[in-house]
Design a protein around this motif. Sequence first.
Motif, PDB file in Angstrom:
ATOM      1  N   GLY A  40      46.127  51.813  17.114  1.00 28.63           N
ATOM      2  CA  GLY A  40      45.106  51.190  16.279  1.00 28.63           C
ATOM      3  C   GLY A  40      45.068  49.684  16.464  1.00 28.63           C
ATOM      4  N   ILE A  41      44.363  49.001  15.576  1.00 29.08           N
ATOM      5  CA  ILE A  41      44.221  47.550  15.644  1.00 29.08           C
ATOM      6  C   ILE A  41      45.462  46.885  15.043  1.00 29.08           C
ATOM      7  CG2 ILE A  41      42.817  45.576  14.985  1.00 29.08           C
ATOM      8  CD1 ILE A  41      41.491  47.513  16.956  1.00 29.08           C
ATOM      9  N   VAL A  42      46.045  45.959  15.813  1.00 30.08           N
ATOM     10  CA  VAL A  42      47.265  45.270  15.384  1.00 30.08           C
ATOM     11  C   VAL A  42      46.992  43.764  15.309  1.00 30.08           C
ATOM     12  CG1 VAL A  42      49.680  44.790  15.918  1.00 30.08           C
ATOM     13  CG2 VAL A  42      48.688  47.023  16.510  1.00 30.08           C
ATOM     14  N   PRO A  43      47.111  43.130  14.128  1.00 30.86           N
ATOM     15  CA  PRO A  43      46.897  41.685  14.009  1.00 30.86           C
ATOM     16  C   PRO A  43      47.929  40.912  14.832  1.00 30.86           C
ATOM     17  CG  PRO A  43      46.920  42.753  11.854  1.00 30.86           C
ATOM     18  CD  PRO A  43      47.425  43.759  12.828  1.00 30.86           C
ATOM     19  N   MET A  44      47.464  39.834  15.494  1.00 37.75           N
ATOM     20  CA  MET A  44      48.370  39.011  16.296  1.00 37.75           C
ATOM     21  C   MET A  44      48.412  37.563  15.815  1.00 37.75           C
ATOM     22  SD  MET A  44      47.622  40.380  20.173  1.00 37.75           S
ATOM     23  CE  MET A  44      48.762  39.179  20.866  1.00 37.75           C
ATOM     24  N   ASP A  45      47.245  36.975  15.554  1.00 42.05           N
ATOM     25  CA  ASP A  45      47.203  35.570  15.166  1.00 42.05           C
ATOM     26  C   ASP A  45      45.840  35.291  14.537  1.00 42.05           C
ATOM     27  OD1 ASP A  45      47.957  32.972  14.814  1.00 42.05           O
ATOM     28  OD2 ASP A  45      48.335  32.552  16.942  1.00 42.05           O
ATOM     29  N   SER A  46      45.721  34.150  13.874  1.00 40.41           N
ATOM     30  CA  SER A  46      44.440  33.758  13.293  1.00 40.41           C
ATOM     31  C   SER A  46      44.395  32.248  13.164  1.00 40.41           C
ATOM     32  CB  SER A  46      44.243  34.416  11.923  1.00 40.41           C
ATOM     33  OG  SER A  46      45.215  33.953  10.999  1.00 40.41           O
ATOM     34  N   VAL A  47      43.185  31.724  13.029  1.00 37.07           N
ATOM     35  CA  VAL A  47      43.009  30.288  12.860  1.00 37.07           C
ATOM     36  C   VAL A  47      41.745  30.047  12.054  1.00 37.07           C
ATOM     37  CG1 VAL A  47      41.718  30.023  15.014  1.00 37.07           C
ATOM     38  CG2 VAL A  47      42.899  28.052  14.043  1.00 37.07           C
ATOM     39  N   GLU A  48      41.778  29.068  11.168  1.00 41.41           N
ATOM     40  CA  GLU A  48      40.569  28.661  10.458  1.00 41.41           C
ATOM     41  C   GLU A  48      39.851  27.628  11.315  1.00 41.41           C
ATOM     42  OE1 GLU A  48      39.116  26.463   6.342  1.00 41.41           O
ATOM     43  OE2 GLU A  48      41.074  27.471   6.393  1.00 41.41           O
ATOM     44  N   LEU A  49      38.623  27.943  11.687  1.00 47.19           N
ATOM     45  CA  LEU A  49      37.863  27.089  12.595  1.00 47.19           C
ATOM     46  C   LEU A  49      37.374  25.836  11.878  1.00 47.19           C
ATOM     47  CD1 LEU A  49      35.812  29.888  14.383  1.00 47.19           C
ATOM     48  CD2 LEU A  49      37.849  28.713  15.251  1.00 47.19           C
ATOM     49  N   LYS A  50      37.418  24.736  12.583  1.00 42.14           N
ATOM     50  CA  LYS A  50      36.980  23.449  12.044  1.00 42.14           C
ATOM     51  C   LYS A  50      35.997  22.786  13.006  1.00 42.14           C
ATOM     52  CE  LYS A  50      39.915  23.503   8.530  1.00 42.14           C
ATOM     53  NZ  LYS A  50      39.455  23.605   7.132  1.00 42.14           N
ATOM     54  N   GLY A  51      35.120  21.996  12.457  1.00 48.22           N
ATOM     55  CA  GLY A  51      34.249  21.151  13.275  1.00 48.22           C
ATOM     56  C   GLY A  51      33.511  21.921  14.343  1.00 48.22           C
ATOM     57  N   ASN A  52      33.869  21.611  15.615  1.00 42.22           N
ATOM     58  CA  ASN A  52      33.151  22.254  16.728  1.00 42.22           C
ATOM     59  C   ASN A  52      33.663  23.661  17.032  1.00 42.22           C
ATOM     60  OD1 ASN A  52      35.608  21.724  17.837  1.00 42.22           O
ATOM     61  ND2 ASN A  52      34.866  20.401  19.489  1.00 42.22           N
ATOM     62  N   GLY A  53      34.621  24.163  16.269  1.00 34.22           N
ATOM     63  CA  GLY A  53      35.054  25.551  16.388  1.00 34.22           C
ATOM     64  C   GLY A  53      35.983  25.856  17.541  1.00 34.22           C
TER      65      GLY A  53
END
Length: 376
Positions: A40-53
């Motif tokens: 199944g789907i396994v989370p690896m990492d995440s980031v909150e996008l800022k400015g120009n993304g």
Amino acid sequence: MALAAVALSACDSEPKFKVEGEVAGADGKTLYLEASALEGIVPMDSVELKGNGTFAFKGNRPESPEFYRLRIEDKVINFSVDSTETLRFKAGYEDFATNYTVEGSPNSEKIKELSLMQLRLQSKADALAQAMQGRAIGVDIYQDSLLSMIQRYKDDVKVRYIFSAPNTAAAYFALFQKLNNYLIFDPLNSRDDIKCFAAVATSLNNFYPHADRSKNLYNIVIKGMKNTRAPQQTTAVPQIEVQETGVIDIELRDMKGNVRKLSELKGKVVVLDFTIYQTAVSASRNYLLRELYDKYAARGLEIYQVSLDADEHYWKTTADNLPWICVRDASGVYSTLVTTYNIQNIPTLYLVNRNNELNERVDDLGKLETEIKALL
């Protein structure tokens, strides 16, 4: 502290792949990197996008080609990683999943093509379903049109993405695309589709014999070949009981293990339906049958539905809430009933009158209600 530093240094020294790029118009949105693993789907990492993304992720190099995805809310970009490559994505928030560019991975470019093709196919299928539900077209036209669309799609994908390069991640990705939540390529019931799975399985096994995906795909092919292999007739075929009324009797078990005989339904008008639940047209077919059943069951209509699915669990899960008689023939498409009832295509539907006589085969589902009313 010294040991911890050494351990951290060792982790950082592992070969990595990189995923970087930018997502315009996504300020404040969270971008997720996820692995599309066998389980199944396994989370690896995440980031909150800022400015120009802009964003940048890293992951440990996979031992064999693996699949990942970038996700914002319910918008998904699928891609693959072979080794330590760097993939660069450029997208906008609004059309994140459909209007993006990817560099550094030819396989991921092919996966993008396949994803967009599948989205167009799903859009056409949805439009057909809406037309059917709005009574603009009949169920028979819907099913014929949908089957034609699926076959054209499969023929195209076979030539351009599977048989042309069966050793690629894109070919593997193509095998598991879905329409209406059903696999487009059926590895358990279709001999032609099993050839596609076998081509990719053979190539993967040559390059990555120890990879989990190689072993899993190989097992799928073996199961599919077993399910669709014509049985060897070493003994005489047992005689099938034919009632004096002329109906060829069927005696199969339902989901609770009870034997249900077609001949025991004498006195009712019976829709005898041979089907495979694990197909894209199954839901719409049962939608029509449910309408007719609800409308005419009180007047003596019964439905005797014979599943020829290779996957018993799938049959039980899908048929669990159906109000009519649901049985399954474990011989699947090689059931003796296929021959004795002269079934050329699946699904196929017959009508049986109140005297338990086989009345007719109904090929035009648009006329099914009229024929049922005449027998009632």
